[in-house]
Design a protein around this motif. Structure first.
Motif, mmCIF file in Angstrom:
data_model
loop_
_atom_site.group_PDB
_atom_site.id
_atom_site.type_symbol
_atom_site.label_atom_id
_atom_site.label_comp_id
_atom_site.label_asym_id
_atom_site.label_seq_id
_atom_site.Cartn_x
_atom_site.Cartn_y
_atom_site.Cartn_z
ATOM 1 N N ALA A 1 51.242 14.422 68.518
ATOM 2 C CA ALA A 1 49.953 15.106 68.346
ATOM 3 C C ALA A 1 50.113 16.626 68.448
ATOM 4 O O ALA A 1 49.589 17.382 67.621
ATOM 5 N N ALA A 2 50.875 17.082 69.457
ATOM 6 C CA ALA A 2 51.036 18.530 69.654
ATOM 7 C C ALA A 2 51.785 19.142 68.469
ATOM 8 O O ALA A 2 51.446 20.228 67.980
ATOM 9 N N LEU A 3 52.795 18.433 67.989
ATOM 10 C CA LEU A 3 53.580 18.933 66.855
ATOM 11 C C LEU A 3 52.703 19.035 65.601
ATOM 12 O O LEU A 3 52.720 20.034 64.886
ATOM 13 N N ASP A 4 51.907 17.991 65.376
ATOM 14 C CA ASP A 4 51.039 18.000 64.187
ATOM 15 C C ASP A 4 50.029 19.141 64.251
ATOM 16 O O ASP A 4 49.786 19.818 63.255
ATOM 17 N N SER A 5 49.436 19.344 65.437
ATOM 18 C CA SER A 5 48.440 20.427 65.563
ATOM 19 C C SER A 5 49.112 21.773 65.343
ATOM 20 O O SER A 5 48.571 22.652 64.675
ATOM 21 N N LEU A 6 50.304 21.942 65.921
ATOM 22 C CA LEU A 6 51.026 23.203 65.767
ATOM 23 C C LEU A 6 51.320 23.468 64.296
ATOM 24 O O LEU A 6 51.042 24.556 63.773
ATOM 25 N N VAL A 7 51.870 22.476 63.606
ATOM 26 C CA VAL A 7 52.222 22.666 62.193
ATOM 27 C C VAL A 7 50.965 22.968 61.372
ATOM 28 O O VAL A 7 50.981 23.828 60.488
ATOM 29 N N ALA A 8 49.868 22.306 61.694
ATOM 30 C CA ALA A 8 48.618 22.550 60.951
ATOM 31 C C ALA A 8 48.196 24.013 61.091
ATOM 32 O O ALA A 8 47.794 24.648 60.120
ATOM 33 N N VAL A 9 48.324 24.562 62.303
ATOM 34 C CA VAL A 9 47.954 25.968 62.535
ATOM 35 C C VAL A 9 48.934 26.901 61.821
ATOM 36 O O VAL A 9 48.534 27.893 61.210
ATOM 37 N N LEU A 10 50.221 26.555 61.879
ATOM 38 C CA LEU A 10 51.252 27.419 61.279
ATOM 39 C C LEU A 10 51.154 27.483 59.757
ATOM 40 O O LEU A 10 51.703 28.382 59.132
ATOM 41 N N GLU B 1 45.000 41.989 57.294
ATOM 42 C CA GLU B 1 44.838 40.544 57.543
ATOM 43 C C GLU B 1 45.782 39.717 56.690
ATOM 44 O O GLU B 1 46.230 38.656 57.097
ATOM 45 N N SER B 2 46.057 40.219 55.494
ATOM 46 C CA SER B 2 46.871 39.413 54.587
ATOM 47 C C SER B 2 48.366 39.482 54.908
ATOM 48 O O SER B 2 49.143 38.694 54.379
ATOM 49 N N VAL B 3 48.766 40.413 55.766
ATOM 50 C CA VAL B 3 50.207 40.515 56.076
ATOM 51 C C VAL B 3 50.557 40.410 57.556
ATOM 52 O O VAL B 3 51.719 40.212 57.895
ATOM 53 N N ASN B 4 49.565 40.560 58.429
ATOM 54 C CA ASN B 4 49.846 40.454 59.866
ATOM 55 C C ASN B 4 49.467 39.064 60.354
ATOM 56 O O ASN B 4 48.290 38.757 60.522
ATOM 57 N N PRO B 5 50.445 38.203 60.586
ATOM 58 C CA PRO B 5 50.083 36.849 61.013
ATOM 59 C C PRO B 5 49.361 36.887 62.361
ATOM 60 O O PRO B 5 49.752 37.634 63.257
ATOM 61 N N ALA B 6 48.323 36.080 62.467
ATOM 62 C CA ALA B 6 47.635 35.967 63.755
ATOM 63 C C ALA B 6 48.399 34.986 64.635
ATOM 64 O O ALA B 6 48.308 35.017 65.846
ATOM 65 N N VAL B 7 49.161 34.123 63.983
ATOM 66 C CA VAL B 7 49.896 33.121 64.750
ATOM 67 C C VAL B 7 51.292 32.945 64.149
ATOM 68 O O VAL B 7 51.465 33.035 62.937
ATOM 69 N N ILE B 8 52.260 32.783 65.020
ATOM 70 C CA ILE B 8 53.650 32.521 64.614
ATOM 71 C C ILE B 8 54.132 31.310 65.424
ATOM 72 O O ILE B 8 53.473 30.945 66.410
ATOM 73 N N ASP C 1 43.288 30.801 70.869
ATOM 74 C CA ASP C 1 44.090 31.462 71.906
ATOM 75 C C ASP C 1 45.326 30.664 72.297
ATOM 76 O O ASP C 1 46.346 31.227 72.666
ATOM 77 N N TYR C 2 45.181 29.358 72.237
ATOM 78 C CA TYR C 2 46.271 28.498 72.686
ATOM 79 C C TYR C 2 47.567 28.812 71.925
ATOM 80 O O TYR C 2 48.651 28.800 72.494
ATOM 81 N N TYR C 3 47.421 29.109 70.649
ATOM 82 C CA TYR C 3 48.611 29.365 69.827
ATOM 83 C C TYR C 3 48.962 30.841 69.722
ATOM 84 O O TYR C 3 50.070 31.188 69.313
ATOM 85 N N THR C 4 48.021 31.714 70.054
ATOM 86 C CA THR C 4 48.291 33.141 69.845
ATOM 87 C C THR C 4 48.717 33.857 71.127
ATOM 88 O O THR C 4 49.177 34.996 71.072
ATOM 89 N N THR C 5 48.557 33.185 72.261
ATOM 90 C CA THR C 5 48.905 33.833 73.527
ATOM 91 C C THR C 5 50.413 33.793 73.767
ATOM 92 O O THR C 5 51.029 32.726 73.655
ATOM 93 N N PRO C 6 51.000 34.946 74.078
ATOM 94 C CA PRO C 6 52.449 34.960 74.364
ATOM 95 C C PRO C 6 52.760 34.186 75.642
ATOM 96 O O PRO C 6 51.861 33.938 76.448
ATOM 97 N N PRO C 7 54.009 33.791 75.806
ATOM 98 C CA PRO C 7 54.370 33.053 77.020
ATOM 99 C C PRO C 7 54.200 33.932 78.249
ATOM 100 O O PRO C 7 54.244 35.149 78.153
ATOM 101 N N GLY C 8 54.032 33.296 79.396
ATOM 102 C CA GLY C 8 53.968 34.058 80.642
ATOM 103 C C GLY C 8 55.358 34.526 81.016
ATOM 104 O O GLY C 8 56.331 34.267 80.308
#
Ligand code: AMP
Ligand code: MG
Length: 484
Positions: free
Chosen positions: A445-454, A418-425, A465-472
């Motif tokens: 708003a989207a940029l702020d939310s993204l940066v907060a998660v990162l 958990e300490s080395v495998n990022p759940a989100v990039i 899921d919104y941030y961890t799901t790979p693109p289609g």
């Protein structure tokens, strides 16, 4: 109000060939669109002041603080293999601040107008790429990867011609310093040994003071830089970061990731992934990054030759010995990191095989790089092509066996993962979406939310899921574009 900061400029103690005094250009209508209050706090800066009208004048370069002597730095570099004179063509260094912990940081304005090093360029930057640097550099900080940081982004009120007309912007960037491999190349190629020595001494003093008193100080400098780059590039590889333009002018001697242009994080694992549209040969692809770092370090070693020994043959020998350490160090850092990604505490001779086998299956079954390791951490499966294969199931049994042989418990092993495998990039499709909202609709708003998660990529308690799901499929073949 007053900013209550003291700007120093120790760079001015270098011979004058290393810089040109350069005021930032005045801009018509500066507007602060991003202020990084957490970085400001770390630096001891007064957020209230810098968000005020007076503060914005300073951040935009329209007003220069009394104790600031803005300069553009001179450097050269190999760009895509070709050597050329460069320098800050669209940036000025306002000065350095020293935090209460005694750390010194450059404060640089990027996009602040033409300088003597602008060559044909307009000296300007546009909003999208500057916000992109803001997002990715904050992402790197969250991932605990050394990086320059972004203190603020401002729009200037100008419209800049690129392929289309775009809003002009300035990024306020902080860095441990902006000394590059290219700065040493410049000194070696265009100046005398005296100046080269002055640069090396300054660099040692500023970044490697612990080696300064030891005998072969310039050899030590090379030794430390080779080591810190091996560590940095291993960190990139372990999270799938692709810099995109690893030219020698974009390699900072202090070991920070610098100059975010056409960079991105890899989704599906593939060693040949390239993101930069101008990198047609794949020179800076994911798998080539360690090799390119090593190539750049060879250029650094060459630039140091006059300082390594009076006898040229002997100097080359020393350079070679130090430079050769890169690949050993890189592999050690990388394997150590990979072992941790698999929850393994200590070295075992079967680990290399275990790691290689996993990567080759990830390639074969087109698995998402980040999510494969996240899934192993969480004992879950989302990469179905991979998970359904018999070879992967066999691999899982082997891996579990290996984990159980350790003295540490499985719970401790999971915590290590958990300490080395990022759940989100910073996934490309989310970064682009945030930029599109900000640039086209002035909606942050989207940029702020993204940066907060990162900022918390290892937080497994609040997965979204919104941030961890790979693109289609539609987003495959993603490329970022130069001309930033
Ligand atoms: P970069 O690709 O940002 O690392 O920049 C490579 C070199 O080109 C550096 O010397 C920059 O200062 C310079 N440069 C990039 N964009 C511009 C621009 N719009 N105007 C002047 N110089 C630029
Ligand atoms: Mg650059």
């Amino acid at each position: 109000m007053n900013p209550n900061i003291t700007l120093e400029n120790t760079y001015l103690t270098l011979p004058e060939e290393f810089y040109t005094a350069q005021l930032p250009s005045k801009v018509p209508s500066p507007n602060l669109v991003k202020w990084n209050s957490s970085l400001a706090k770390e630096l001891g800066l007064d957020s209230e002041f810098f968000q005020s009208k007076e503060g914005v004048l300073i951040l935009s370069g329209n007003k220069v603080l009394e104790n600031s002597t803005p300069i553009a730095e001179a450097y050269a570099g190999h760009q895509f293999g070709y050597f050329t004179m460069l320098g800050d063509g669209r940036a000025v260094l306002l000065g350095e601040i020293v935090t209460k912990d005694g750390e010194r940081y450059d404060i640089q304005l990027k996009g602040s107008g033409r300088t003597p090093y602008s060559r044909g360029g307009d000296g300007k930057a546009t909003l999208g790429p500057m916000l992109r640097e803001y997002i990715i550099s904050e992402g790197m900080k969250g991932l605990r990867i050394p990086s320059t940081r972004s203190l603020a982004v401002l729009t200037t009120g100008e419209t800049i011609l690129r392929e289309t007309m775009l809003p002009g912007a300035i990024l306020v960037r902080t860095a441990k310093s902006h000394i590059r491999v290219g700065t040493f190349q410049y000194a070696n190629q265009f100046l005398d040994t005296k100046e080269l020595r002055a640069l090396a001494d300054y660099t040692i003093e500023r970044h490697f003071s612990e080696v300064s008193s030891k005998g072969e100080r310039y050899r030590n400098l090379l030794h430390e830089v080779v080591n810190s780059q091996a560590r940095l590039i291993a960190k990139w590889q372990l999270v799938g970061f692709i810099h995109g333009v690893m030219n020698t002018d974009n390699m900072a001697i202090c070991g920070e990731t610098i100059d975010y242009g056409p960079c991105a994080f890899m989704d599906t694992y593939h060693p040949e992934t390239v993101f930069s549209s101008i990198d047609r040969e794949g020179r800076y692809s994911y798998q080539n990054q360690p090799g390119m770092a090593s190539w750049n370090l060879a250029r650094f070693a060459e630039a140091l030759l006059p300082l390594l020994h009076d006898n040229k043959e002997k100097a080359i020998e020393i350079a070679q010995e130090e430079f050769n350490l890169f690949s050993k160090w890189y592999h050690n850092y990388w394997y150590e990191g990979m072992r941790k990604k698999l929850g393994l505490f200590h070295k075992n001779e079967m680990d290399e095989h275990l790691i290689e086998a996993l990567l080759s299956m990830m390639l074969k079954y087109e698995a998402d790089f980040t999510n494969t390791f996240r899934d192993l951490t969480l004992s879950q499966t989302t990469q179905m092509k991979l998970a359904d294969s018999t070879e992967y199931q066999q691999w899982i049994s082997l891996w579990q066996e290996r984990r159980k042989q350790q003295e540490e418990s499985l719970e401790e092993s999971r915590k290590l993962m958990e300490s080395v495998n990022p759940a989100v990039i910073p996934r490309n499709h989310r970064v682009e979406e945030a930029l599109e909202r900000a640039v086209n609709f002035k909606d942050y708003a989207a940029l702020d939310s993204l940066v907060a998660v990162l900022r918390h990529p290892y937080d497994y308690q609040n997965l979204n899921d919104y941030y961890t799901t790979p693109p289609g499929e539609a987003a495959c073949g993603y490329r970022t574009f130069c001309g930033t």
